[in-house]
Design an enzyme around this catalytic site. Structure first.
Site, PDB file in Angstrom:
ATOM      1  N   SER A   1      56.895  36.814  40.201  1.00 21.06           N
ATOM      2  CA  SER A   1      55.870  36.075  40.936  1.00 21.06           C
ATOM      3  C   SER A   1      54.514  36.157  40.253  1.00 21.06           C
ATOM      4  CB  SER A   1      55.753  36.587  42.362  1.00 21.06           C
ATOM      5  OG  SER A   1      55.128  37.846  42.384  1.00 21.06           O
TER       6      SER A   1
ATOM      7  N   HIS B   1      48.966  39.746  42.732  1.00 21.65           N
ATOM      8  CA  HIS B   1      48.893  38.296  42.862  1.00 21.65           C
ATOM      9  C   HIS B   1      47.504  37.773  42.525  1.00 21.65           C
ATOM     10  CE1 HIS B   1      52.500  38.474  45.838  1.00 21.65           C
ATOM     11  NE2 HIS B   1      52.876  38.541  44.581  1.00 21.65           N
TER      12      HIS B   1
END
Length: 272
Positions: free
Chosen positions: A138, A191
Site C-alpha cells: 500500500s 501512508h
C-alpha cells in the site's frame, strides 16, 4: 419434470477480466509474482519472511539496506496480500503503460521505494523514537493515488461532497484518515510518507531520477528487450506522455481504491 432454474448473471464479465489480465505489462506481473512468492514463503515456519524483510527502524544498517526495497513485497497474511494486489494492480499497470517498463523498474526499485522508507525512518525513529516495523504494497497504492490526485487537481480542482467543495489533491489524505478510522492498527504515518512522495512525483520533482529516454532506447535496442520479453512496454510504445503521472478522467466524486491495514505482532502492515 422440473424446469432447471437459470443461474443469476455474474457480477463481472469473465471475458473482460481475462482480457485485462492478459494485457497486464511485464513489470506489474513481476511485482505481483514477487508478492505471491513472498506470501508463499511466509507459510513455512522455519524462517520468518516478515521479520527478514520488514522496514524496521532499529534493524536498518549497512548490511540490511535491502529492507528499503523488500518491505512493499511482503505481507502479513493472505487477505493483506490479496487486498493490496487488488488496489495496486490497476494503478501500477497504468503507470507502466504510460511510462514504459524500464522507467517503472528504475522508479519503483529506486526512489518510489526508498524515499517513502527514508521519510518513515526519519519520523518513526529520529523524531518519534519508536520502532514499529511496516510491510505492504500500500506504500505504492497511496503513492500513486497521491500523484494522480495532483494530476487531477490541475484539470479538476474540486470535488463536491454535499454542499462542500473539497480540493481533489486532498483525496489521498482523506482516504488515509478513513482507513485509519475503519481499520485498526493501520500505519497512518507510513501512508502519509507515501502520499508525500506521490505529491512530489505528481509535481514533477522526481524527473531527475528517471534515466534519459536516449539511454533507455539504447538499452532496449542493445538487448532487444521488446523482441525477447513478452508484455514488455517500450519507451516508444507508451500509451501516454513521458512525464504525465497517471491518466485521469473528470471525476467529481473523488473516487479511489480503498486500502486497509493491520498488525502482525510488532510488525505493522501498510495498506490493504
Amino acid at each position: 419434470m422440473a424446469t432447471p432454474t437459470a443461474l443469476p448473471p455474474l457480477p463481472f464479465n469473465p471475458a473482460r477480466v481475462r482480457s485485462y489480465v492478459l494485457r497486464i505489462p511485464l513489470f506489474t506481473r513481476l511485482v505481483l509474482l514477487a508478492i505471491l512468492v513472498f506470501w508463499l514463503l511466509e507459510l513455512q515456519t522455519v524462517w520468518s519472511v516478515v521479520q527478514w524483510g520488514a522496514l524496521t527502524p532499529d534493524e536498518i544498517g549497512l548490511g540490511t539496506m535491502y529492507r528499503l526495497n523488500t518491505y512493499p513485497f511482503i505481507h502479513s497474511g493472505f487477505f493483506h496480500a490479496f487486498l493490496n494486489v487488488l488496489a495496486l494492480t490497476p494503478l501500477l499497470e497504468r503507470f507502466e503503460a504510460e511510462h514504459g517498463t524500464l522507467t517503472a523498474v528504475a522508479l519503483f526499485i529506486g526512489p518510489l521505494s526508498t524515499f517513502p522508507a527514508g521519510l518513515y525512518l526519519l519520523f518513526e525513529k529520529v523524531l518519534l523514537h519508536r520502532n514499529t516495523a511496516v510491510v505492504g504494497a500500500s506504500v505504492w497504492v497511496f503513492l500513486l493515488l497521491g500523484s494522480e490526485a495532483i494530476r487531477t487537481f490541475k484539470s479538476n480542482p474540486y470535488f463536491s461532497l454535499g454542499s462542500l467543495k473539497i480540493p481533489t489533491w486532498t483525496s489521498p489524505l482523506i482516504a488515509s484518515v478513513l482507513v485509519s478510522i475503519l481499520m485498526s492498527n493501520t500505519s497512518f504515518l507510513g501512508h502519509l510518507c507515501a502520499i508525500a512522495v506521490g505529491y512530489l512525483l505528481g509535481l514533477g520533482y522526481l524527473k531527475l531520477f528517471v534515466p534519459p529516454e536516449k539511454i533507455l532506447r539504447w538499452i532496449e535496442g542493445k538487448l532487444n528487450l521488446l523482441g525477447r520479453l513478452p508484455h514488455y512496454v517500450s519507451v516508444d510504445q507508451k500509451t501516454y506522455g513521458r512525464y504525465g503521472v497517471l491518466p485521469t478522467t473528470n471525476n467529481s466524486s473523488g473516487e479511489r481504491p480503498t486500502p486497509m491495514s493491520n498488525y502482525l505482532g510488532a510488525n505493522q502492515r501498510l495498506g490493504p
